[in-house]
Design a protein around this motif. Structure first.
Motif, mmCIF file in Angstrom:
data_model
loop_
_atom_site.group_PDB
_atom_site.id
_atom_site.type_symbol
_atom_site.label_atom_id
_atom_site.label_comp_id
_atom_site.label_asym_id
_atom_site.label_seq_id
_atom_site.Cartn_x
_atom_site.Cartn_y
_atom_site.Cartn_z
ATOM 1 N N HIS A 1 0.909 -1.381 -0.165
ATOM 2 C CA HIS A 1 0.188 0.201 -0.142
ATOM 3 C C HIS A 1 0.884 1.366 0.045
ATOM 4 O O HIS A 1 0.230 2.426 0.609
ATOM 5 N N GLY A 2 1.973 1.108 -0.693
ATOM 6 C CA GLY A 2 2.933 2.341 -0.730
ATOM 7 C C GLY A 2 3.567 2.722 0.259
ATOM 8 O O GLY A 2 4.155 3.860 0.457
ATOM 9 N N VAL B 1 2.026 -7.846 1.176
ATOM 10 C CA VAL B 1 2.599 -7.139 0.014
ATOM 11 C C VAL B 1 1.628 -6.671 -0.860
ATOM 12 O O VAL B 1 0.533 -6.985 -0.871
ATOM 13 N N SER B 2 1.932 -5.837 -1.699
ATOM 14 C CA SER B 2 1.006 -5.315 -3.084
ATOM 15 C C SER B 2 1.704 -5.903 -4.125
ATOM 16 O O SER B 2 2.893 -5.683 -4.569
ATOM 17 N N ALA B 3 0.914 -6.900 -4.582
ATOM 18 C CA ALA B 3 1.335 -7.614 -5.843
ATOM 19 C C ALA B 3 1.511 -6.948 -7.118
ATOM 20 O O ALA B 3 1.988 -7.505 -8.125
ATOM 21 N N LEU C 1 5.859 -2.807 -9.775
ATOM 22 C CA LEU C 1 5.761 -4.128 -9.504
ATOM 23 C C LEU C 1 4.802 -5.161 -10.163
ATOM 24 O O LEU C 1 3.610 -4.558 -10.320
ATOM 25 N N THR C 2 5.032 -6.526 -10.617
ATOM 26 C CA THR C 2 4.013 -7.200 -10.944
ATOM 27 C C THR C 2 3.881 -8.513 -10.074
ATOM 28 O O THR C 2 4.574 -8.739 -9.298
ATOM 29 N N VAL D 1 -1.809 -11.065 0.464
ATOM 30 C CA VAL D 1 -1.480 -10.703 -0.694
ATOM 31 C C VAL D 1 -2.642 -9.589 -1.089
ATOM 32 O O VAL D 1 -3.645 -9.994 -1.297
ATOM 33 N N SER D 2 -2.215 -8.238 -1.038
ATOM 34 C CA SER D 2 -2.927 -7.155 -1.350
ATOM 35 C C SER D 2 -2.472 -6.727 -2.806
ATOM 36 O O SER D 2 -1.637 -7.275 -3.532
#
Length: 326
Positions: free
Chosen positions: A167-168, A218-220, A228-229, A249-250
Motif C-alpha cells: 500500500h505504498g 505485499v502489494s502484488a 511491481l508485478t 497478498v494485496s
C-alpha cells in the motif's frame, strides 16, 4: 481432500480454528499522540468471535512515519498498555491477534510528519511533502525502530506480527522501482530492493525468535508501467520466505493509480501467482463476500486463507454470516 473455510490451519506456531481472517483496516480513532483508545477495544472484540485471527490496523513504529493525525503507534513503551487492552479483549473471545507494523515513509501525513524519509526523493503526489533520501544512518534507525516495535508487540501480548510492505508504505517504496531510484546496496536489482525488508525481518527475529509468527503483507501490483508485478513480487518472496510464516497478498497504493475494476475476488489471481512460488501459507483478500466463493478459492488452491475487511466494517457479525451461509 477438499479444503474449505471451516478447516483449521496454522500460521507458524499459532493454530487457527478456521481459515477466515479479519484484515487490517485503518480506523482513524487514535489520539493525537497515536495511542489506541476504548474505541479499538470495543471494535476488535466485537469482531473477534467467529474469525480465526484478528490483524489490527497499521500501527506505526516511528513518530516520523505516521500515516494520519489519528493513527495508532507502538513507538514508545507508553503505547504498549493501550494495545494490551485490545489484545486482552480479543483473547477473551478465544481468538489470536496479530499486530501490523508500519512505517509510512513518503506517505507520512504532512500534518504530523514535517520531514518524511524515503528510499528516493520522490513525492507520492502533490498533497505530500517531498521526502528526504534516506542515508545509511536513516536505514539503520528504521531497522532499529522495527526491532523495538517487535519487542513491544510481544510484551503487549500479540500472538504474531504482520510486517506491512504494501500500500505504498516505506518497505513497499524500497521494493518498487517506481519509488526506489537508489544506486547503492538498497537499489537497482530486485535482490537489492528487497534488502531492507530482509534486514527488518532479521532484526524482528532477533527479538521474537523463530517460533513467533511473522508474516508479510505485499502489494502484488503497482497498477503502473514499470512497477511491481505479481511475478516479481513472488520472486522477491523467495528471498524472504525462510524468515516468514505466511504472506498476505494485496495490491496498489504506491502511486495514485487504481485497478480498472474491483469485481469479486479481484486480487485473488495475485495470490494464486504467489502461491506457485512459496511453500508458506498465502492469504487472499479483496471483495470476497460469500462462503461459496471463499471455498472455491481454497478448493482450487489459489490461497490457503481468506481475509475480509470492509464487510466487517459494515457488520460486526459478518464473520458468523460468512461461515454459515453460501
Amino acid at each position: 481432500m477438499t479444503i474449505n473455510l471451516h478447516d483449521p490451519i496454522q500460521i507458524g506456531t499459532v493454530q487457527l480454528k478456521n481459515r477466515l481472517i479479519m484484515a487490517p483496516m485503518q480506523q482513524n480513532q487514535g489520539t493525537p499522540d497515536s495511542y489506541a483508545t476504548d474505541y479499538h477495544v470495543k471494535f476488535y472484540s466485537e469482531r473477534a468471535e467467529h474469525v480465526s485471527l484478528i490483524i489490527i490496523e497499521s500501527t506505526v513504529v516511528s513518530a516520523n512515519g505516521r500515516l494520519f493525525p489519528d493513527d495508532i503507534g507502538i513507538y514508545t513503551e507508553q503505547h504498549t498498555l493501550p494495545l494490551r487492552r485490545i489484545v486482552d479483549a480479543v483473547h477473551a473471545k478465544g481468538t489470536p491477534i496479530f499486530i501490523q507494523l508500519t512505517h509510512a515513509g513518503r506517505k507520512a501525513w504532512p500534518a504530523v510528519t514535517k520531514k518524511p524519509i524515503a528510499p528516493s526523493a520522490i513525492a507520492y503526489d502533490g498533497e505530500y511533502v517531498l521526502p528526504q533520501t534516506m542515508t545509511q544512518a536513516d536505514i539503520n534507525e528504521v531497522i532499529e525502530q522495527f526491532r523495538m516495535a517487535a519487542r513491544r508487540s510481544r510484551q503487549a501480548g500479540f500472538d504474531g506480527i504482520e510486517l506491512h510492505a504494501a500500500h505504498g508504505h516505506l518497505l513497499h517504496q524500497f521494493l518498487s522501482p517506481l519509488s526506489n531510484r537508489r544506486s547503492d546496496a538498497y537499489g537497482g536489482s530486485l535482490e537489492n530492493r528487497v534488502r531492507l525488508i530482509q534486514e527488518v525481518l532479521g532484526a524482528i527475529r532477533t527479538e521474537v525468535g523463530i517460533n513467533y509468527p511473522v508474516q508479510l503483507r505485499v502489494s502484488a501490483s503497482d497498477f503502473a508501467d514499470g512497477g511491481l508485478t505479481p511475478a516479481e513480487v513472488a520472486l522477491a518472496l523467495t528471498y524472504l520466505e525462510s524468515e516468514l510464516d505466511a504472506v498476505h497478498v494485496s495490491s496498489g497504493g504506491l502511486v495514485p493509480a487504481a485497478p480498472l475494476a474491483t469485481p469479486e475476488g479481484y486480487q485473488t489471481p495475485y495470490a494464486a501467482v504467489i502461491k506457485q512460488y512459496v511453500k508458506i501459507p498465502v492469504i487472499a483478500v479483496g471483495n470476497i463476500r460469500t462462503r461459496a466463493f471463499a471455498n472455491f478459492i481454497l478448493a482450487d488452491e489459489m490461497a490457503d486463507m481468506i481475509a475480509i475487511g470492509r464487510p466487517l466494517l459494515e457488520n460486526a457479525k459478518f464473520g458468523e454470516k460468512m461461515l454459515s451461509l453460501a
